[in-house]
Design an enzyme around this catalytic site. Sequence first.
Site, short mmCIF file in Angstrom:
data_model
loop_
_atom_site.label_atom_id
_atom_site.label_comp_id
_atom_site.label_asym_id
_atom_site.label_seq_id
_atom_site.Cartn_x
_atom_site.Cartn_y
_atom_site.Cartn_z
N THR A 257 -13.74 -10.81 38.68
CA THR A 257 -13.22 -11.99 37.99
C THR A 257 -12.84 -13.07 38.99
O THR A 257 -13.07 -14.26 38.75
CB THR A 257 -11.99 -11.60 37.14
OG1 THR A 257 -12.37 -10.54 36.26
CG2 THR A 257 -11.50 -12.78 36.32
N HIS B 54 -15.81 -14.89 39.84
CA HIS B 54 -16.15 -15.87 38.79
C HIS B 54 -15.34 -17.15 38.98
O HIS B 54 -15.86 -18.25 38.81
CB HIS B 54 -15.89 -15.28 37.40
CG HIS B 54 -16.96 -14.35 36.91
ND1 HIS B 54 -18.26 -14.75 36.72
CD2 HIS B 54 -16.92 -13.04 36.59
CE1 HIS B 54 -18.98 -13.71 36.29
NE2 HIS B 54 -18.18 -12.66 36.21
#
Lengths: 346, 346
Positions: free
Chosen positions: A44, A47
């Site tokens: 994450t 990201h």
Amino acid sequence: MSDQTITAAYYRGDKKFSVELRTAPEPGADEVTIRIAYCGICGTDMHVYHGNMDARVGFDRVIGHEMSGTVEAIGANVGTVRPGQKVVVRPLDPCGECPACKAGHEHICHKLKFLGLDTDGAMQELWTVPAHTLHVLPDDLRMDHAALIEPVAVACHDVRLSGLQPGEDVVVIGGGPIGVLVAMVARDAGGNVLISEVNPNRLAIAEALGFDTVNPVESDLQAVVEARTGGKGADVVFEVSGTQPGVDAMTAAAATRARIVMVAIHAQKPNIDLFQFFWRELKLIGARVYEPEDYEKAIALIAEGGIDADTVITDVSPLAEIQTAFEALDRSPIAMKSLIKVGENA
Amino acid sequence: MSDQTITAAYYRGDKKFSVELRTAPEPGADEVTIRIAYCGICGTDMHVYHGNMDARVGFDRVIGHEMSGTVEAIGANVGTVRPGQKVVVRPLDPCGECPACKAGHEHICHKLKFLGLDTDGAMQELWTVPAHTLHVLPDDLRMDHAALIEPVAVACHDVRLSGLQPGEDVVVIGGGPIGVLVAMVARDAGGNVLISEVNPNRLAIAEALGFDTVNPVESDLQAVVEARTGGKGADVVFEVSGTQPGVDAMTAAAATRARIVMVAIHAQKPNIDLFQFFWRELKLIGARVYEPEDYEKAIALIAEGGIDADTVITDVSPLAEIQTAFEALDRSPIAMKSLIKVGENA
């Protein structure tokens, strides 16, 4: 500790972090301030680095949630921990009032705040969080290993929801960092684990960790699974690839009444062989983050050596070099888990 | 009873049945011969009529499996039933040796013989079957109502696998014969049931049976479900439509941690919102046919009046008129369950 100046890494957009000085916040009445030892880089976080979550995190955000640390200070109402204790944070702050919370599923609250994304995170020397998010660690647990507790807790949640029993046949589709951790937890639970992965580097790591592997581009996964299981198929399948071929494979490899755990995030809506769900009475189980018992299980697993932490941790960089750490991880074909060493004395 | 001549209806291909005389087989040592009272026309039988299953059933087959009858004769080894008892047949003959059978899932045996498709069935005056397939009925059960036990057992299996608890919110997607039976069983189990159906005739029947309904072409199903449930969504969803819009609706209507039961047969591979499975930890449960306990539950439900059998049975025709019965059912917009009265004295 008032007005302490600390070092923090801010995400500034466009694949850039800036390491700056800030004033550490003091804990509120129900909060705890933690001196961070290590913080892992999550998928994450990558990201965020790639700009995919700018609308959510903004450009003035300290990210990071896969951490370990030591209690520095506690708020007036906090009786569950004391300064000096080693801790990790379960970075979920639920609303307590939505239908999911009312039904007891606070970990997937409809208005969930994820610490380190929706609030500032652990890529800073001192981190202040709600006291209810803490789990206390054994005194002798290595703090670098402890930074794996959060991703291992994800794997513990996946395996727990699968209902895996000792001796059952398991296929993990996708051998990246989460897939390998799921495989380790499933093996520890007594599963006969096969990892399916297309990347040769990841296959080599999985084999070095002692797993049987198959490259589904080179071999027929279904045939391999049937040969391993006397024609039965896998009792438990973890779909961690997030791909259409992975979704095709999950039903093809499944035994009658198999449980398939959906670990991956499928942004598209793939085609799925629903006939097989009917025909073989398959079960698909969505699994997201973790609950408190998954954290306790992950702590125990790492404390007991059930996770080969030294193999999983492939890089450690100081906080000052967070920029190059993200750049290196983004390019690396073999990195499993990169840690940032946040504290000077970690 | 040797060399008894009986009337039987043979499927001859091309939407044709021929009603002929045959010699009734005597029961083998582990078999029972049943004098058939009624036999319902199943959706599968309509597939046979339409020629979709010619390769499986051939052109010299007596079909039919939704039956009721009375024991006529028993084989030498049979001690479980005696002549004169009212019975129904659970038309599954598993191999006993495949991985599914070995794991205790005989009802979805990998080499399952389905009586009335893979063997001759109940559209004849005397039917000889393995003794292990029988369930004995209460003496006072109406034999026309008893012909509903097989499809009701399907619904009981679906509801049992859902784990439905009293007070939970249920959506049934698809209000045809199976959908309505699932709704009835779910209501009997304490569910707050909403039926979603696009066909106005079927909606009218569902409403006549006392169900809340929604036409998803005219109303937003998700909004209707959220309004009914205080924003929570349905705890249990039954997908009985076999359509892409039904598959879209099943995830949209689902509460966090909802159980979605896959009742329909999806010959295509629809697109499915796997992200919602992850995000809300949904569970998809495939369900096929029934197990013995589902038959016992169906018998009890029909005996107790938990199923409105007189409303569900919309037509009864004598065996001699099986051809016109299939033709009428094929054209009818409102038929729920058509029965063939096989026995003269039924």
